[in-house]
Scaffold this motif. Structure first.
Motif, short mmCIF file in Angstrom:
data_model
loop_
_atom_site.label_atom_id
_atom_site.label_comp_id
_atom_site.label_asym_id
_atom_site.label_seq_id
_atom_site.Cartn_x
_atom_site.Cartn_y
_atom_site.Cartn_z
N ALA A 4 3.01 -7.44 -7.60
CA ALA A 4 2.60 -8.86 -7.69
C ALA A 4 1.45 -9.09 -6.72
O ALA A 4 1.32 -8.40 -5.71
N ASN A 5 0.65 -10.08 -7.05
CA ASN A 5 -0.37 -10.55 -6.11
C ASN A 5 0.35 -11.41 -5.08
O ASN A 5 1.20 -12.23 -5.45
N PHE A 6 0.00 -11.25 -3.81
CA PHE A 6 0.73 -12.04 -2.81
C PHE A 6 0.47 -13.54 -2.96
O PHE A 6 1.23 -14.36 -2.45
N ARG A 7 -0.58 -13.91 -3.70
CA ARG A 7 -0.82 -15.33 -3.94
C ARG A 7 0.31 -15.90 -4.83
O ARG A 7 0.51 -17.10 -4.88
N ARG A 24 -6.15 5.38 -0.17
CA ARG A 24 -5.94 6.04 -1.45
C ARG A 24 -6.82 5.42 -2.54
O ARG A 24 -7.41 6.12 -3.36
N GLN A 25 -6.88 4.09 -2.54
CA GLN A 25 -7.73 3.43 -3.54
C GLN A 25 -9.18 3.85 -3.35
O GLN A 25 -9.89 4.14 -4.31
N LEU A 26 -9.62 3.88 -2.09
CA LEU A 26 -11.01 4.25 -1.81
C LEU A 26 -11.32 5.69 -2.21
O LEU A 26 -12.40 5.99 -2.72
N LEU A 84 0.30 -9.58 6.00
CA LEU A 84 -0.77 -9.23 5.07
C LEU A 84 -1.71 -8.27 5.79
O LEU A 84 -2.19 -8.59 6.88
N ASP A 85 -1.93 -7.11 5.19
CA ASP A 85 -2.85 -6.11 5.74
C ASP A 85 -3.91 -5.94 4.65
O ASP A 85 -3.71 -5.22 3.68
N LEU A 86 -5.02 -6.66 4.83
CA LEU A 86 -5.92 -6.91 3.69
C LEU A 86 -6.81 -5.72 3.33
O LEU A 86 -6.87 -4.73 4.06
N GLY A 118 0.84 -1.21 0.00
CA GLY A 118 0.00 0.00 0.00
C GLY A 118 0.86 1.25 0.00
O GLY A 118 1.71 1.43 -0.87
N GLY A 119 0.68 2.09 0.99
CA GLY A 119 1.47 3.32 1.09
C GLY A 119 2.79 3.12 1.81
O GLY A 119 3.54 4.06 2.02
N GLY A 120 3.07 1.90 2.23
CA GLY A 120 4.38 1.59 2.81
C GLY A 120 4.49 1.82 4.30
O GLY A 120 5.58 1.74 4.86
N GLY A 121 3.37 2.08 4.98
CA GLY A 121 3.42 2.37 6.42
C GLY A 121 3.98 1.22 7.24
O GLY A 121 4.91 1.41 8.03
N HIS A 122 3.43 0.01 7.04
CA HIS A 122 3.94 -1.13 7.81
C HIS A 122 5.36 -1.48 7.37
O HIS A 122 6.21 -1.79 8.20
N THR A 123 5.59 -1.43 6.07
CA THR A 123 6.94 -1.75 5.56
C THR A 123 7.96 -0.84 6.23
O THR A 123 9.01 -1.30 6.69
N LEU A 173 5.27 -6.28 -1.67
CA LEU A 173 4.47 -6.58 -2.85
C LEU A 173 3.15 -5.83 -2.79
O LEU A 173 2.64 -5.54 -1.71
N ASP A 174 2.60 -5.53 -3.95
CA ASP A 174 1.23 -5.04 -4.04
C ASP A 174 0.80 -5.29 -5.47
O ASP A 174 1.61 -5.19 -6.41
N GLN A 175 -0.49 -5.60 -5.64
CA GLN A 175 -0.95 -5.85 -7.01
C GLN A 175 -1.30 -4.55 -7.73
O GLN A 175 -1.56 -4.56 -8.93
C1 LIG Z 1 -4.97 -1.90 3.54
S1 LIG Z 1 -3.87 -1.56 2.25
C2 LIG Z 1 -2.28 -1.86 2.94
C3 LIG Z 1 -1.71 -0.65 3.61
C4 LIG Z 1 -0.27 -0.81 4.08
N1 LIG Z 1 -0.12 -1.84 5.05
C5 LIG Z 1 0.28 0.50 4.62
O1 LIG Z 1 0.79 0.53 5.74
O2 LIG Z 1 0.19 1.51 3.91
C6 LIG Z 1 -4.06 -2.97 1.28
C7 LIG Z 1 -3.18 -3.02 0.04
O3 LIG Z 1 -3.09 -4.39 -0.33
C8 LIG Z 1 -3.17 -4.50 -1.70
N2 LIG Z 1 -3.68 -5.84 -1.96
C9 LIG Z 1 -4.88 -6.36 -1.61
N3 LIG Z 1 -4.97 -7.65 -1.98
C10 LIG Z 1 -3.76 -7.96 -2.54
C11 LIG Z 1 -3.23 -9.15 -3.11
N4 LIG Z 1 -3.94 -10.28 -3.18
N5 LIG Z 1 -1.96 -9.11 -3.57
C12 LIG Z 1 -1.23 -7.97 -3.51
N6 LIG Z 1 -1.69 -6.82 -3.02
C13 LIG Z 1 -2.95 -6.82 -2.53
C14 LIG Z 1 -4.07 -3.38 -2.14
O4 LIG Z 1 -3.81 -3.04 -3.48
C15 LIG Z 1 -3.71 -2.28 -1.16
O5 LIG Z 1 -2.72 -1.44 -1.68
#
Ligand SMILES: C[S@@+](CC[C@H](N)C(=O)[O-])C[C@H]1O[C@@H](n2cnc3c(N)ncnc32)[C@H](O)[C@@H]1O
Length: 333
Positions: free
Chosen positions: A102-105, A131-133, A124-126, A58-63, A76-78
């Motif tokens: 990439a998709n985390f799958r 930003r998307q919203l 995983l922070d689902l 996402g925005g990289g906060g946890h990273t 990773l992020d899709q």
């Molecule tokens: C809740 S945000 C994560 C925020 C992030 N932890 C932060 O600190 O900014 C969820 C992110 O996960 C990504 N995402 C959701 N499902 C995904 C998947 N299956 N594979 C990769 N990215 C995914 C979304 O595109 C979104 O950017």
């Protein structure tokens, strides 16, 4: 109107839709405030020399919180927009962070390409990021008009418009009922099928208003919240990706390493809870078996019994954290 043909700047400059907020305000997004970040860092216990996979950068906060402990991160992020943003945000960490779309799958493929066998943690922070919203043109919002899109990965083929205009009434009912837990699922599906005969659905507010006709307004929550969430989960196959991603990432954990998952929805939390339960039983027993059998999936120890939830203070500071649940497990075999 075809959402796929929109160029973003054109959308903002000449889009025919009425935006509820000024574009300047929409440009000025604050990215996702990381939810339960202190708990994630404490319990994931990253340290210098270990590599953590953040599957949802996402925005990289946890990273960034993990990088600050001295650990390295494969992020990773899709969503390519999230990737661009995260690269910029995290550029000062140089080679300690690798950011890949990439998709985390598919984390296995990425790890293989990078020649990495084992990882020292996974997060995983689902769900969707703020930003998307908040970006109307992504089509996730029922408050701001935009094309009916809702794809996290714009390279994937199925949009919300496709589902709403082409799926049968039964399929739409299934999506709203099973993924949105929406009591009015059948009535919403029926109205959509009736209305689309006159004109296809192309915009988020058009759909939100139609749903509001069926559900009515109760309380502060927008009446289309559950239906929009259901569409989003279907389009992005969120539950399928979660089931697969949990398996892939857990298999890559080194002994003693942990996986942390933050969910925002009861169906997601159930998948994580069941996965950890299924992987933390050493023995399985069934009435039809002569004796208990060793569980071939046994490789985890739950760290959180009950899921952790945000404090009152965090809920106040970050209303999006309200429904968050964090579960963590440790690799033991
Ligand atoms: C809740 S945000 C994560 C925020 C992030 N932890 C932060 O600190 O900014 C969820 C992110 O996960 C990504 N995402 C959701 N499902 C995904 C998947 N299956 N594979 C990769 N990215 C995914 C979304 O595109 C979104 O950017």
């Amino acid at each position: 109107m075809n959402a796929l043909l929109f160029e973003r700047p054109v959308w903002f400059a000449t889009g025919p839709l009425i935006l509820e907020e000024e574009p300047q305000e929409m440009e000025d997004f604050t990215y996702h405030r990381p939810v339960l970040a202190a708990e994630v860092v404490e319990l994931l216990a990253p340290h210098p020399g270990c590599l953590v996979v953040d599957g949802t950068v996402g925005g990289g906060g946890h990273t960034e919180a993990i990088l600050k402990t001295g650990a390295d991160v494969l992020a990773l992020d899709q969503d390519p927009d999230a990737i661009a943003e995260a690269r910029e945000q995290l550029s000062s960490y140089g080679g300690r962070v690798t950011v890949k779309q990439a998709n985390f799958r598919d984390a296995d493929k990425v790890l293989d390409e990078l020649g990495i066998q084992k990882i020292g943690g996974a997060l995983l922070d689902l769900g969707v990021s703020s930003r998307q919203l908040e970006n109307a043109w992504r089509g996730f919002s029922m408050m701001r008009n935009g094309p009916l899109d809702m794809r996290m990965d714009p390279g994937s083929t199925i949009t919300a418009a496709h589902i709403v205009n082409h799926y049968s009434e039964e399929e739409l009912t299934r999506i709203f009922r099973d993924l949105g837990e929406e009591p009015a699922a059948r009535r919403i599906a029926s109205l959509i099928v009736k209305m689309r005969k006159d004109a296809p659905f192309t915009e988020t507010l058009q759909l939100a208003h139609a749903i509001e006709r069926v559900v009515g307004r109760h309380g502060r929550r927008h009446p289309a919240t559950q239906a929009f969430q259901a569409l989003r989960m279907e389009i992005n196959d969120e539950l399928g990706a979660l089931e697969q991603g949990l398996g892939v990432l857990t298999a890559r954990l080194e002994l003693g390493a942990r996986i942390a998952v933050i969910t925002f929805h009861s169906l997601e939390d159930r998948i994580v809870k069941n996965f950890i339960r299924d992987h933390s039983r050493e023995w399985l027993d069934r009435p039809e078996w002569p004796e208990p059998q060793r569980n071939r999936e046994y490789d985890l120890r739950p760290i959180t019994g009950k899921p952790l939830e945000p404090s009152e203070n965090e809920r106040k500071m970050n209303p999006r954290s309200r429904s968050a649940k964090l579960r963590i497990a440790e690799k033991i075999a």
